[in-house]
Motif scaffolding. Sequence first.
Motif, PDB file in Angstrom:
ATOM      1  N   GLU A  54       0.823  -1.205   0.000  1.00 10.25           N
ATOM      2  CA  GLU A  54       0.000   0.000   0.000  1.00 10.25           C
ATOM      3  C   GLU A  54       0.859   1.259   0.000  1.00 10.25           C
ATOM      4  N   GLY A  55       0.541   2.176  -0.899  1.00 10.43           N
ATOM      5  CA  GLY A  55       1.246   3.447  -0.952  1.00 10.43           C
ATOM      6  C   GLY A  55       2.607   3.385  -1.612  1.00 10.43           C
ATOM      7  N   MET A  56       2.966   2.220  -2.168  1.00  8.72           N
ATOM      8  CA  MET A  56       4.269   2.075  -2.820  1.00  8.72           C
ATOM      9  C   MET A  56       4.067   1.479  -4.210  1.00  8.72           C
ATOM     10  N   VAL A  57       5.030   1.742  -5.097  1.00  9.55           N
ATOM     11  CA  VAL A  57       4.984   1.159  -6.437  1.00  9.55           C
ATOM     12  C   VAL A  57       6.272   0.381  -6.673  1.00  9.55           C
ATOM     13  N   TRP A  58       6.201  -0.566  -7.596  1.00  9.20           N
ATOM     14  CA  TRP A  58       7.331  -1.457  -7.874  1.00  9.20           C
ATOM     15  C   TRP A  58       8.176  -0.900  -9.014  1.00  9.20           C
ATOM     16  N   ILE A  59       9.491  -0.831  -8.802  1.00  7.25           N
ATOM     17  CA  ILE A  59      10.439  -0.433  -9.843  1.00  7.25           C
ATOM     18  C   ILE A  59      11.210  -1.692 -10.228  1.00  7.25           C
ATOM     19  N   PRO A  60      11.098  -2.176 -11.460  1.00 10.98           N
ATOM     20  CA  PRO A  60      11.679  -3.469 -11.819  1.00 10.98           C
ATOM     21  C   PRO A  60      13.197  -3.457 -11.903  1.00 10.98           C
ATOM     22  N   SER A  61      13.786  -4.626 -11.703  1.00  5.78           N
ATOM     23  CA  SER A  61      15.234  -4.776 -11.831  1.00  5.78           C
ATOM     24  C   SER A  61      15.646  -4.605 -13.282  1.00  5.78           C
ATOM     25  N   GLY A  62      16.922  -4.333 -13.497  1.00  3.30           N
ATOM     26  CA  GLY A  62      17.408  -4.208 -14.862  1.00  3.30           C
ATOM     27  C   GLY A  62      18.669  -3.397 -14.966  1.00  3.30           C
ATOM     28  N   VAL A  63      19.077  -3.151 -16.200  1.00  4.66           N
ATOM     29  CA  VAL A  63      20.225  -2.296 -16.497  1.00  4.66           C
ATOM     30  C   VAL A  63      19.674  -0.942 -16.946  1.00  4.66           C
ATOM     31  N   TYR A  64      20.121   0.113 -16.293  1.00 10.88           N
ATOM     32  CA  TYR A  64      19.611   1.450 -16.563  1.00 10.88           C
ATOM     33  C   TYR A  64      20.769   2.418 -16.806  1.00 10.88           C
ATOM     34  N   ARG A  65      20.483   3.467 -17.543  1.00  9.21           N
ATOM     35  CA  ARG A  65      21.466   4.525 -17.767  1.00  9.21           C
ATOM     36  C   ARG A  65      21.162   5.682 -16.819  1.00  9.21           C
ATOM     37  N   VAL A  66      22.176   6.128 -16.087  1.00  9.59           N
ATOM     38  CA  VAL A  66      22.038   7.257 -15.165  1.00  9.59           C
ATOM     39  C   VAL A  66      23.091   8.302 -15.499  1.00  9.59           C
ATOM     40  N   GLY A  67      22.938   9.486 -14.898  1.00  8.45           N
ATOM     41  CA  GLY A  67      23.851  10.576 -15.208  1.00  8.45           C
ATOM     42  C   GLY A  67      23.487  11.231 -16.526  1.00  8.45           C
TER      43      GLY A  67
END
Length: 363
Positions: A54-67
């Motif tokens: 409740e009150g939270m959402v799921w962020i899936p695992s993976g390879v992401y680009r940051v910066g």
Amino acid sequence: MQHNLLVPFKNFLIVLLISVACWQCQQVESQPVEERSDDEASVGLEEKSLEKVEGMVWIPSGVYRVGSEDKHANKSEGPSHEVKVSGFYMDETEVTNDEFREFVDATGYLTVAERPVDWEEIKQQLPPGTPKPHDSILQPGSMIFQPGPTSNLYDISQWWAWKIGADWQHPHGPNSDIKKKGDYPVVHIAFEDAQAYAKWAGKRLPTEAEWEIAARGGEPAKPFAWGDKLTPMGEYLANFFQGTFPDGNTALDGYGNSAPVKSYAPNGYGLYDMIGNVWEWTSDWYRPDTHVQNKQAGLKGCINPNGPSTSYDPQEPLVPKRVTKGGSFLCSEEYCSNYRPSARMATAYDSGQEHLGFRCVKN
């Protein structure tokens, strides 16, 4: 931004409180932060039997680009690089006054802004020999936004003031309150306060990488969370400053100060106000070269990165600082335009401010 060491202590304290050498992708904490046990093998595994929180959402695992190396970015935002992260839950909104009150009522917790000021602790962050100010100055309080006409955007004392009696229940000083503002983000929260709430709630603070990934909402890396333009088709998609900073806010986005959570549409993950409204704490120590070190480590070395093991800000090397993200209602195009997922601010760990809050995550 530089400060004059000969200015009166009160102005120096303003600079100090707004701002508080080794790097590695696995965190070594001098203050307790819940660590991730995830390793490389856990990143990218199929996520099964996800429970609804409740009150939270799921962020899936993976390879992401940051910066970012975009023209809008500051030097410390680059270079862009890839990281691997395990899936996590994130609060869909910033922690609100009502939610923080539940914590305080259950625990009797006093925030840093409400406690007696410890001169012995403060002087460790000041040049040797700095004289102790009068006791009338060393009283509980926090930083409030109090703008006036200015001709120098590098002199922050023209719009920030140390206000005795300012805290989360009195966001603009002792004569203010949060009545009818239960759904506004709680502010004047120091890093220690955010950690304490997160622990009580069975959560933790997000890493910088987690926060940035979540802020992009599952979309490809763009200058802004929603695309290439700050106001596409003239539409305001977040709460930030319009007009002439600091005293000419036109409030074209509908709000001159902070806004109730969920005042704007959520991003692709279902998260509200990741950009604008109030700055948000992350668990990472600040260094201007974090992304440089991350990129040198390569993807193999950046699995669930937790940032540097110590803090270093060349502008204030004596002040321990954490990374804050997202910008606030005070970010304008002409000053502090940090309403981008990659933007990062160095904030003193013991600092409470009128535009600083947080949200939590959970493994």
